[in-house]
Design a protein around this motif. Structure first.
Motif, PDB file in Angstrom:
ATOM      1  N   CYS B 413       0.860  -1.178   0.000  1.00 56.38           N
ATOM      2  CA  CYS B 413       0.000   0.000   0.000  1.00 56.38           C
ATOM      3  C   CYS B 413       0.902   1.236   0.000  1.00 56.38           C
ATOM      4  O   CYS B 413       2.106   1.122   0.192  1.00 56.38           O
ATOM      5  CB  CYS B 413      -0.901  -0.026   1.226  1.00 56.38           C
ATOM      6  N   PRO B 414       0.351   2.432  -0.194  1.00 56.26           N
ATOM      7  CA  PRO B 414       1.215   3.627  -0.223  1.00 56.26           C
ATOM      8  C   PRO B 414       1.936   3.892   1.099  1.00 56.26           C
ATOM      9  O   PRO B 414       3.021   4.479   1.109  1.00 56.26           O
ATOM     10  CB  PRO B 414       0.234   4.756  -0.539  1.00 56.26           C
ATOM     11  N   GLY B 415       1.337   3.455   2.215  1.00 62.37           N
ATOM     12  CA  GLY B 415       1.994   3.618   3.508  1.00 62.37           C
ATOM     13  C   GLY B 415       2.340   5.072   3.810  1.00 62.37           C
ATOM     14  O   GLY B 415       1.781   5.997   3.206  1.00 62.37           O
ATOM     15  N   CYS B 419       0.158   8.133   2.629  1.00 58.42           N
ATOM     16  CA  CYS B 419      -1.145   7.992   3.269  1.00 58.42           C
ATOM     17  C   CYS B 419      -1.178   8.648   4.646  1.00 58.42           C
ATOM     18  O   CYS B 419      -0.306   8.418   5.478  1.00 58.42           O
ATOM     19  CB  CYS B 419      -1.476   6.504   3.400  1.00 58.42           C
ATOM     20  N   LEU B 421      -3.193   8.042   7.010  1.00 57.56           N
ATOM     21  CA  LEU B 421      -3.603   7.141   8.086  1.00 57.56           C
ATOM     22  C   LEU B 421      -2.474   6.204   8.504  1.00 57.56           C
ATOM     23  O   LEU B 421      -2.583   5.493   9.488  1.00 57.56           O
ATOM     24  CB  LEU B 421      -4.794   6.289   7.623  1.00 57.56           C
ATOM     25  N   ALA B 422      -1.395   6.198   7.749  1.00 55.41           N
ATOM     26  CA  ALA B 422      -0.341   5.200   7.949  1.00 55.41           C
ATOM     27  C   ALA B 422       0.315   5.314   9.314  1.00 55.41           C
ATOM     28  O   ALA B 422       0.418   6.399   9.881  1.00 55.41           O
ATOM     29  CB  ALA B 422       0.713   5.352   6.861  1.00 55.41           C
ATOM     30  N   GLY B 455       0.749  -0.456   5.519  1.00 58.93           N
ATOM     31  CA  GLY B 455       1.352   0.565   6.361  1.00 58.93           C
ATOM     32  C   GLY B 455       0.518   0.917   7.581  1.00 58.93           C
ATOM     33  O   GLY B 455       0.864   1.823   8.328  1.00 58.93           O
ATOM     34  N   CYS B 456      -0.576   0.198   7.785  1.00 55.35           N
ATOM     35  CA  CYS B 456      -1.331   0.340   9.028  1.00 55.35           C
ATOM     36  C   CYS B 456      -2.360  -0.783   9.090  1.00 55.35           C
ATOM     37  O   CYS B 456      -2.530  -1.542   8.140  1.00 55.35           O
ATOM     38  CB  CYS B 456      -2.001   1.711   9.173  1.00 55.35           C
ATOM     39  N   ASN B 458      -5.370  -0.916   8.711  1.00 53.04           N
ATOM     40  CA  ASN B 458      -6.453  -0.965   7.724  1.00 53.04           C
ATOM     41  C   ASN B 458      -6.225  -2.005   6.640  1.00 53.04           C
ATOM     42  O   ASN B 458      -7.149  -2.387   5.929  1.00 53.04           O
ATOM     43  CB  ASN B 458      -6.664   0.397   7.074  1.00 53.04           C
ATOM     44  N   ALA B 459      -4.986  -2.426   6.480  1.00 49.22           N
ATOM     45  CA  ALA B 459      -4.688  -3.602   5.659  1.00 49.22           C
ATOM     46  C   ALA B 459      -5.013  -3.458   4.176  1.00 49.22           C
ATOM     47  O   ALA B 459      -5.368  -4.432   3.525  1.00 49.22           O
ATOM     48  CB  ALA B 459      -5.379  -4.849   6.238  1.00 49.22           C
ATOM     49  N   CYS B 460      -4.856  -2.264   3.637  1.00 45.66           N
ATOM     50  CA  CYS B 460      -5.061  -2.098   2.189  1.00 45.66           C
ATOM     51  C   CYS B 460      -4.064  -2.948   1.409  1.00 45.66           C
ATOM     52  O   CYS B 460      -4.318  -3.297   0.254  1.00 45.66           O
ATOM     53  CB  CYS B 460      -4.892  -0.640   1.780  1.00 45.66           C
TER      54      CYS B 460
HETATM   55  S1  SF4 Z   1      -3.148   0.135   4.907  1.00 45.24           S
HETATM   56 FE1  SF4 Z   1      -3.142   2.016   6.072  1.00 45.24          FE
HETATM   57  S2  SF4 Z   1      -1.288   3.040   5.362  1.00 45.24           S
HETATM   58 FE2  SF4 Z   1      -1.783   1.545   3.828  1.00 45.24          FE
HETATM   59  S3  SF4 Z   1      -3.041   2.669   2.375  1.00 45.24           S
HETATM   60 FE3  SF4 Z   1      -4.421   1.629   3.792  1.00 45.24          FE
HETATM   61  S4  SF4 Z   1      -4.874   3.192   5.296  1.00 45.24           S
HETATM   62 FE4  SF4 Z   1      -3.030   3.879   4.224  1.00 45.24          FE
END
Ligand code: SF4
Lengths: 100, 556
Positions: B413-415, B419, B421-422, B455-456, B458-460
């Motif tokens: 993910c962009p992390g 992001c 939220l990361a 990167g968090c 949220n598990a994208c």
């Molecule tokens: S997993 Fe977290 S850090 Fe990665 S894109 Fe989704 S919200 Fe952003």
């Protein structure tokens, strides 16, 4: 004993460009972290945040961020997230690091 | 492919005009951010760390060359010359300026694309198998159903304020390439005893804070019953889903707390009612959609060019081994174009690369492109005889990395590079891992291995279903990475198990290397994949390889 207050600055993103900006002593905004005005007490921080949040037509997403005072008496970011915001992404030479 | 009708066209144009006015009012100060935020999110505009981000839906991952060229134009004119393809079959632009976004949306509307329903508590962009309409193992192309669902759910009044966002994934093949078991609703096409196609309906899957594998509520649902059945599920969710706590609001929690049998009973009861009231999707609509997805007229002439090129060029042979999948027409192949060059950013494509892909689709690929949830681009219909030429063109554009399904085909993910939220970065981790395994020159020897990084919580980046999953966290002001093992996103879906305490960035790559080495040492033979070996051996040997005794005592 009350924990010592950690100094803070006010930061946000520019309304149009979206990049990180920092609230200055003259109640304007700078793109340089080091030019931010520093609050050394919770009251001062709240006051700055309130003043900054009034400038809705210039910024978005305003909040307080912890800083440390550097040897040059300029604030430096404490958390890595804030450090990244002063530079830009690590995968490309884009953002603030490219504008410096 | 499916074309907008006049209604869709007017709808999207109106939305763009409306948003243009909203942006103007935000900039002149007549709208506050509190007022504006929900409006921008409805149009796919997020605020990230360094800039705004625009998320554009690529419904069921399908694009034509004209659309791809328009994405290239947007990347070049309004971004920094590239776009980022995500695990949700979206493209994200990382650097648009707020005042340019209405213009971008208008350019996208010109090619029938938009950013509607890429955010908010509505039914999101329906995702589909990226090999849809092409795969040899497919029963039926699932995209007409996906499109029907898109039309049914877009601005559906009953489903705009669900307890939480709602994601549907669909596959027309028994081999699940669409991670259907990790979605709120997953639809997997199967045949009943009479040989008719229908859907296995899976509910309550999801990753994030509380990862769960979806559960089957119906083994076989006739295709004609799909809409009333889904309405029944959504009705049950809308009435009983929790709205008091954001973290408990997804349907997976409802299914988990209520129990599968009770959910089944409620859904079936609601379905009986819906079905009686349901007059059926208008037959002409269904047949119009199906016609729009009719397979291209395949050219069945065969030639020896494909086999000869493989004999003559070992690099091409490797490419074919990993990046070309079996097509339902034996004269054709499905070409996966990896957006994971060694040391690159997973999922990024430059404007120039997008144009090359568009040209190739037009010249050799029946004008079709797909975006996979694994952040790669697919040319679904390429005549085998043309694959050598496609390969050469890809190579010149830096797009011929032969690593699909291998250790460097990493989802990230962009992390915290982008992001907001990361809790930690993911891209540099992916870069470091792919560089390390490139140095070791073991990639082919290791075989199929999926590494996925978020990167968090949220598990994208789908880390829970990675064979090796990596989750970036903030541990006392330092980036720290937890490893999970044994995850699987296919029809045998499994949530990976945490190995124990996390690793600092510097120790992470050696740990991943130790895990892979352990696999190589312990596998029965080269045919036993990492996942199979892990299932046979359990977590222990891998944990021993990455933790010293002291660490284990700490973890216990
Ligand atoms: S997993 Fe977290 S850090 Fe990665 S894109 Fe989704 S919200 Fe952003």
């Amino acid at each position: 004993m009350a924990r010592e207050y950690r100094p803070r600055i006010v930061t946000a993103n520019d309304l149009i460009e979206g990049d990180a900006v920092y609230f200055t002593a003259s109640h304007g905004w700078s793109r340089e972290h080091g030019e931010a005005v520093v609050a050394f007490s919770a009251d001062a921080a709240d006051g700055l945040l309130e003043a900054a949040a009034k400038q809705q037509d210039r910024i978005v997403g305003v909040y307080l961020a912890e800083v440390e005072m550097g040897p040059d008496h300029r604030p430096q970011p404490v958390h890595f997230r804030e450090a990244f915001r002063t530079r830009g992404p690590s995968n490309y030479f884009h953002g603030k690091q490219a504008q410096a | 492919m499916y074309r907008y009708d006049d209604f869709d066209e007017a709808f999207v144009r109106n939305r763009v005009a409306e948003f243009r006015g909203q942006v103007e009012r935000r900039i002149d100060g007549s709208l506050t951010e509190d007022e504006f935020k929900p409006l921008r999110l409805m149009n796919g505009v997020y605020l990230q760390l360094h800039a705004y981000m625009l998320r554009v839906a690529i419904p069921y991952g399908t694009l034509n060359s004209r659309q791809m060229r328009q994405l290239a134009l947007v990347a070049e004119r309004f971004d920094k010359g590239y776009g980022h393809f995500t695990t949700r079959q979206n493209i994200q632009f990382n650097w648009p300026r707020l005042k340019d976004i209405p213009e971008i949306l208008s350019l996208l509307a010109d090619v029938e694309m938009h950013a509607i329903q890429t955010s908010g508590n509505c039914i999101r962009n329906v995702t589909a198998d990226h090999f849809a309409g092409a795969a040899a193992d497919e029963i039926e192309d699932p995209r007409p159903t996906a499109e029907l669902l898109r039309q049914w759910s877009t601005d559906h009044p009953e489903f705009q304020f669900l307890p939480r966002k709602f994601k549907i994934a669909i596959t027309g093949a028994p081999n699940d390439r669409a991670v259907t078991k990790a979605h709120d609703i997953g639809l997997r096409m199967v045949r009943n005893e009479a040989g008719e196609p229908g859907y296995e309906v899976i509910v309550g899957g999801g990753l994030g804070r509380t990862p769960m594998v979806g559960k089957t509520v119906r083994d076989f649902l006739p295709k004609a019953d799909l809409l009333p059945y889904l309405e029944a599920i959504l009705q049950v969710y809308n009435l009983s889903g929790r709205r008091d706590n954001k973290y408990k609001a997804r349907i997976k929690i409802l299914v988990h707390e209520t129990g599968l049998d009770e959910i089944k009973a409620r859904v079936e009861a609601a379905f009986e009612e819906k079905k009686r009231a349901f007059s059926g999707a208008p037959a002409d609509l269904v047949s119009a959609i199906e016609a729009a997805f009719a397979p291209p007229s395949f050219d069945n002439t065969r030639s020896l060019a494909f086999d000869r090129a493989q004999e003559a060029n070992p690099a091409f042979r490797s490419f074919v081994e990993t990046n070309v999948a079996e097509h339902k027409n034996p004269a054709y192949g499905i070409v996966s174009v990896s957006l994971k060059p060694v040391g690159g950013t997973p999922g990024d494509a430059t404007a120039e690369q997008m144009r090359v892909l568009a040209d190739l689709a037009e010249q050799y690929g029946h004008d079709e492109l797909r975006i996979s949830h694994e952040q790669n681009v697919i040319l679904p219909h390429v005549r085998k005889a043309d694959i050598p030429a496609v390969y050469e063109a890809l190579r010149e554009a830096g797009l011929a990395t032969a690593n699909i399904g291998l250790v460097s085909d990493i989802i990230a993910c962009p992390g915290m590079d982008y992001c907001a939220l990361a809790t930690a970065r993911s891209i540099p981790v992916a870069q470091a891992i792919s560089k390390r395994f490139d140095e070791l020159k073991l990639e082919r020897e290791i075989g199929p291995l999926k590494i996925k990084i978020s990167g968090c919580i949220n598990a994208c980046g789908h880390h829970h279903v990675g064979h090796i999953g990596i989750l970036g966290l903030d541990k006392a002001g330092k980036e720290n990475y937890q490893i999970t093992l044994g995850g699987d996103g296919t029809e045998t879906a499994t949530i990976g198990e945490r190995t124990g305490p996390g690793f600092d960035a510097d120790d992470l790559v050696p740990a991943i290397e130790a895990i892979v080495e352990t696999y190589l040492n312990l596998r029965e033979d080269a045919a036993e994949t990492f996942l199979q070996a892990y299932r046979r051996l359990g977590a222990d040997p891998f944990k021993q390889a990455i933790y010293s005794e002291k660490d284990e005592a700490r973890a216990a």
